[in-house]
Design an enzyme around this catalytic site. Sequence first.
Site, PDB file in Angstrom:
ATOM      1  N   LYS A   1       6.950  -3.284  -5.332  1.00  0.00           N
ATOM      2  CA  LYS A   1       6.637  -3.043  -3.906  1.00  0.00           C
ATOM      3  C   LYS A   1       5.974  -1.677  -3.749  1.00  0.00           C
ATOM      4  CE  LYS A   1       9.874  -1.381  -0.959  1.00  0.00           C
ATOM      5  NZ  LYS A   1       9.497  -0.172  -0.225  1.00  0.00           N
ATOM      6  N   ASN A   2       6.560  -0.645  -4.341  1.00  0.00           N
ATOM      7  CA  ASN A   2       6.093   0.718  -4.090  1.00  0.00           C
ATOM      8  C   ASN A   2       4.808   1.073  -4.826  1.00  0.00           C
ATOM      9  OD1 ASN A   2       8.135   0.950  -2.319  1.00  0.00           O
ATOM     10  ND2 ASN A   2       9.469   2.170  -3.644  1.00  0.00           N
TER      11      ASN A   2
ATOM     12  N   ARG B   1       7.216   1.586   7.784  1.00  0.00           N
ATOM     13  CA  ARG B   1       7.104   3.042   7.825  1.00  0.00           C
ATOM     14  C   ARG B   1       6.004   3.541   6.906  1.00  0.00           C
ATOM     15  NH1 ARG B   1       7.637   7.149   5.669  1.00  0.00           N
ATOM     16  NH2 ARG B   1       7.731   9.008   6.939  1.00  0.00           N
TER      17      ARG B   1
ATOM     18  N   CYS C   1      13.467   6.540   9.904  1.00  0.00           N
ATOM     19  CA  CYS C   1      13.972   5.176   9.688  1.00  0.00           C
ATOM     20  C   CYS C   1      15.442   5.285   9.347  1.00  0.00           C
ATOM     21  CB  CYS C   1      13.191   4.483   8.591  1.00  0.00           C
ATOM     22  SG  CYS C   1      13.677   5.011   6.946  1.00  0.00           S
TER      23      CYS C   1
ATOM     24  N   ARG D   1      12.310  11.626   7.751  1.00  0.00           N
ATOM     25  CA  ARG D   1      11.059  11.333   7.013  1.00  0.00           C
ATOM     26  C   ARG D   1       9.815  11.891   7.705  1.00  0.00           C
ATOM     27  NH1 ARG D   1      11.723   5.456   4.363  1.00  0.00           N
ATOM     28  NH2 ARG D   1      10.326   6.350   2.837  1.00  0.00           N
ATOM     29  N   PRO D   2       9.708  13.209   7.826  1.00  0.00           N
ATOM     30  CA  PRO D   2       8.507  13.808   8.416  1.00  0.00           C
ATOM     31  C   PRO D   2       7.289  13.571   7.517  1.00  0.00           C
ATOM     32  CG  PRO D   2       9.899  15.489   7.414  1.00  0.00           C
ATOM     33  CD  PRO D   2      10.671  14.191   7.329  1.00  0.00           C
ATOM     34  N   ILE D   3       6.082  13.749   8.050  1.00  0.00           N
ATOM     35  CA  ILE D   3       4.863  13.596   7.239  1.00  0.00           C
ATOM     36  C   ILE D   3       4.047  14.891   7.245  1.00  0.00           C
ATOM     37  CG2 ILE D   3       4.732  11.071   7.450  1.00  0.00           C
ATOM     38  CD1 ILE D   3       2.558  11.565   9.624  1.00  0.00           C
ATOM     39  N   ASP D   4       4.736  16.016   7.426  1.00  0.00           N
ATOM     40  CA  ASP D   4       4.035  17.308   7.480  1.00  0.00           C
ATOM     41  C   ASP D   4       3.198  17.560   6.229  1.00  0.00           C
ATOM     42  OD1 ASP D   4       6.597  19.449   6.159  1.00  0.00           O
ATOM     43  OD2 ASP D   4       6.649  17.269   6.330  1.00  0.00           O
ATOM     44  N   LEU D   5       3.707  17.183   5.046  1.00  0.00           N
ATOM     45  CA  LEU D   5       2.955  17.435   3.807  1.00  0.00           C
ATOM     46  C   LEU D   5       1.660  16.617   3.773  1.00  0.00           C
ATOM     47  CD1 LEU D   5       5.948  17.412   1.274  1.00  0.00           C
ATOM     48  CD2 LEU D   5       4.848  19.400   2.352  1.00  0.00           C
TER      49      LEU D   5
ATOM     50  N   ASP E   1      16.368   5.131  -4.775  1.00  0.00           N
ATOM     51  CA  ASP E   1      16.352   3.739  -4.321  1.00  0.00           C
ATOM     52  C   ASP E   1      17.395   2.869  -5.010  1.00  0.00           C
ATOM     53  OD1 ASP E   1      12.715   3.698  -3.966  1.00  0.00           O
ATOM     54  OD2 ASP E   1      14.305   4.517  -2.702  1.00  0.00           O
TER      55      ASP E   1
ATOM     56  N   ILE F   1      17.659  13.335  -1.974  1.00  0.00           N
ATOM     57  CA  ILE F   1      16.321  13.042  -1.440  1.00  0.00           C
ATOM     58  C   ILE F   1      16.355  12.738   0.065  1.00  0.00           C
ATOM     59  CG2 ILE F   1      14.258  11.606  -1.699  1.00  0.00           C
ATOM     60  CD1 ILE F   1      14.817  13.175  -4.225  1.00  0.00           C
TER      61      ILE F   1
ATOM     62  N   ARG G   1      12.310  -7.277   2.797  1.00  0.00           N
ATOM     63  CA  ARG G   1      11.212  -6.318   2.787  1.00  0.00           C
ATOM     64  C   ARG G   1      10.812  -5.924   1.366  1.00  0.00           C
ATOM     65  NH1 ARG G   1      12.707  -1.219   4.728  1.00  0.00           N
ATOM     66  NH2 ARG G   1      10.720  -0.783   3.708  1.00  0.00           N
TER      67      ARG G   1
HETATM   68  C1  EPZ Z   1       8.627   6.630  -1.406  1.00  0.00           C
HETATM   69  O1  EPZ Z   1       8.815   6.987  -0.039  1.00  0.00           O
HETATM   70  C2  EPZ Z   1       9.206   5.211  -1.530  1.00  0.00           C
HETATM   71  N1  EPZ Z   1       8.506   4.326  -0.643  1.00  0.00           N
HETATM   72  C3  EPZ Z   1      10.685   5.226  -1.168  1.00  0.00           C
HETATM   73  O2  EPZ Z   1      11.217   3.925  -1.404  1.00  0.00           O
HETATM   74  C4  EPZ Z   1      11.405   6.202  -2.083  1.00  0.00           C
HETATM   75  O3  EPZ Z   1      12.742   6.305  -1.694  1.00  0.00           O
HETATM   76  C5  EPZ Z   1      10.750   7.598  -1.999  1.00  0.00           C
HETATM   77  O4  EPZ Z   1       9.340   7.502  -2.288  1.00  0.00           O
HETATM   78  C6  EPZ Z   1      11.356   8.575  -2.984  1.00  0.00           C
HETATM   79  O5  EPZ Z   1      11.294   8.106  -4.277  1.00  0.00           O
HETATM   80  C7  EPZ Z   1       7.306   3.823  -1.042  1.00  0.00           C
HETATM   81  O6  EPZ Z   1       6.781   4.120  -2.089  1.00  0.00           O
HETATM   82  C8  EPZ Z   1       6.630   2.875  -0.111  1.00  0.00           C
HETATM   83  P1  EPZ Z   1       8.698  10.966  -0.284  1.00  0.00           P
HETATM   84  P2  EPZ Z   1       8.100   8.292   0.579  1.00  0.00           P
HETATM   85  O7  EPZ Z   1       7.491  11.349   0.485  1.00  0.00           O
HETATM   86  O8  EPZ Z   1       6.731   8.394   0.022  1.00  0.00           O
HETATM   87  C9  EPZ Z   1      10.503  14.482   2.450  1.00  0.00           C
HETATM   88  C10 EPZ Z   1      12.433   1.940  -0.944  1.00  0.00           C
HETATM   89  O9  EPZ Z   1      13.645   1.721  -0.777  1.00  0.00           O
HETATM   90  N2  EPZ Z   1       9.121  14.639   2.967  1.00  0.00           N
HETATM   91  O10 EPZ Z   1       8.727  11.216  -1.733  1.00  0.00           O
HETATM   92  O11 EPZ Z   1       8.267   8.237   2.045  1.00  0.00           O
HETATM   93  C11 EPZ Z   1      11.142  13.180   2.934  1.00  0.00           C
HETATM   94  O12 EPZ Z   1      11.680  13.306   4.216  1.00  0.00           O
HETATM   95  C12 EPZ Z   1      11.774   3.182  -0.296  1.00  0.00           C
HETATM   96  O13 EPZ Z   1      11.683   1.230  -1.616  1.00  0.00           O
HETATM   97  C13 EPZ Z   1       8.847  15.669   3.858  1.00  0.00           C
HETATM   98  O14 EPZ Z   1       9.737  16.439   4.214  1.00  0.00           O
HETATM   99  O15 EPZ Z   1       9.042   9.427  -0.026  1.00  0.00           O
HETATM  100  C14 EPZ Z   1      12.189  12.910   1.889  1.00  0.00           C
HETATM  101  O16 EPZ Z   1      13.339  13.610   2.168  1.00  0.00           O
HETATM  102  C15 EPZ Z   1      12.708   3.940   0.572  1.00  0.00           C
HETATM  103  N3  EPZ Z   1       7.590  15.788   4.339  1.00  0.00           N
HETATM  104  C16 EPZ Z   1      11.524  13.438   0.628  1.00  0.00           C
HETATM  105  O17 EPZ Z   1      10.476  14.328   1.033  1.00  0.00           O
HETATM  106  C17 EPZ Z   1       6.578  14.918   3.965  1.00  0.00           C
HETATM  107  O18 EPZ Z   1       5.437  15.054   4.453  1.00  0.00           O
HETATM  108  C18 EPZ Z   1      10.943  12.334  -0.251  1.00  0.00           C
HETATM  109  O19 EPZ Z   1       9.968  11.639   0.437  1.00  0.00           O
HETATM  110  C19 EPZ Z   1       6.868  13.886   3.069  1.00  0.00           C
HETATM  111  C20 EPZ Z   1       8.164  13.757   2.578  1.00  0.00           C
END
Ligand code: EPZ
Length: 418
Positions: free
Chosen positions: A22-23, A92, A116, A121-125, A306, A328, A398
Amino acid sequence: MSSFLVSGGRTLTGETVCQGSKNSSLPILAACILNEHTVTLENIPEISDVEATLRILTFLGCKIRREGARVAVDASGVTGSDIPDGLMREMRSSVIFLGALLARTGRAALSAPGGCEIGLRPIDLHLEAMEKLGASVTDAAGRIECTAPQGLRGAVIRLSFPSVGATENIMISAALAAGQTRIHNAAREPEISDLADFLNAMGARVSGAGGSTVIVDGVKKLHGAAHSVIPDRIAGATLLAAGAVTGGRVRVKKLIPAHLEPVLDILERAGCDTEIRSDSVTLSAPAALKSVKTVRTMPYPGFPTDIQPPVTAVLCRAQGASVVIETIFENRYKYVGELTRFGAKIRVDGRVAVVEGVPRLYGANVLTPDLRGGAALTLAALAAEGESRIEDVRHIDRGYESLEHTLAALSADIRRID
Ligand code: EPZ
């Protein structure tokens, strides 16, 4: 609303084939937008998050042809750069379209994905990186708009956290940018390397994926390509955990054992025996599972967040107490309340869960809070004595391809009811 009905207490045995990731599929499907030619993808799982992604691609003007796990995407007709709220809310991780749309059309407008079940889960980065690549970003009233009418230009980006999504969005945007982009402290998950392989198959120039510095030399145009996505390491690990929690012997084929190393390490410490071949893992559970001192989730190659819920379900049946630390996501224990209905003994304090193993679990009726939490509840129901009902399994759909059929093929007594 669908539910699973489970008659537990059976030992799982047999072999099964791991679904596609999926990912990996989601960012790779979004990256198809970069291309004005047709790409053909194999091993795409039949799960609802993929359906939601295909709906967004169609809305943006792509032609999609699907035959089982094969998906052909013709993005020559992409006209749109807006993703409506309704489509964004379905999933999301639609934020992954930000980079692809910006690179292809010079504009991307979508609603902020918001939090969620598992965290804020902010997207600031993501947004900071788009600005570094030369885009102007506005974020008002929950609507994000990024524009780069002259196109994007390469930049040096240092991520404060190795975010998977941000690394993917930068790789996708930088593929067509002018000049070179260097991503420092990049995510190293196998899905990042798979995305890089796909981009390179289309003619992009990505190097260093899988390490903490990824380099993208922008190109002017991409060409048609074919790619098969990697197996789903989380789905594969969930099936092995199902074997462990029921005291069984399960072989999962068509997966990449190296991707599961951090999980196999924990299952072996719990007393399981693993037999590793080039593309399969066989797990044999011990007569009695052992507790594991500490399980700490970390970015890859650490223990994946996960699989934390399914492995916690396994540790509920171990002899002794285990400590699970979720580093995480801030809210990834929602399933614990439901798990205790089976008789599990778990105390949660912030990001730490202390799991006291119990000799038996008992059937219960529970509600699925999220995708991986739903998997954990399904595993507990398989191990529990008596009947269980797992409600609202749409969360599970999902990310798992008809989980009830896969488990039934391993001799579980499970069925879906609407
Ligand atoms: C990916 O999510 C996966 N989703 C998630 O899988 C997985 O848990 C996660 O990576 C970590 O391995 C997909 O690939 C579709 P991150 P993603 O950006 O990209 C913080 C599942 O069950 N962060 O690595 O959203 C964030 O809040 C799902 O299959 C910021 O603060 O994860 C989190 O605490 C759930 N600012 C941490 O980083 C940002 O701009 C990790 O998030 C981005 C992230």
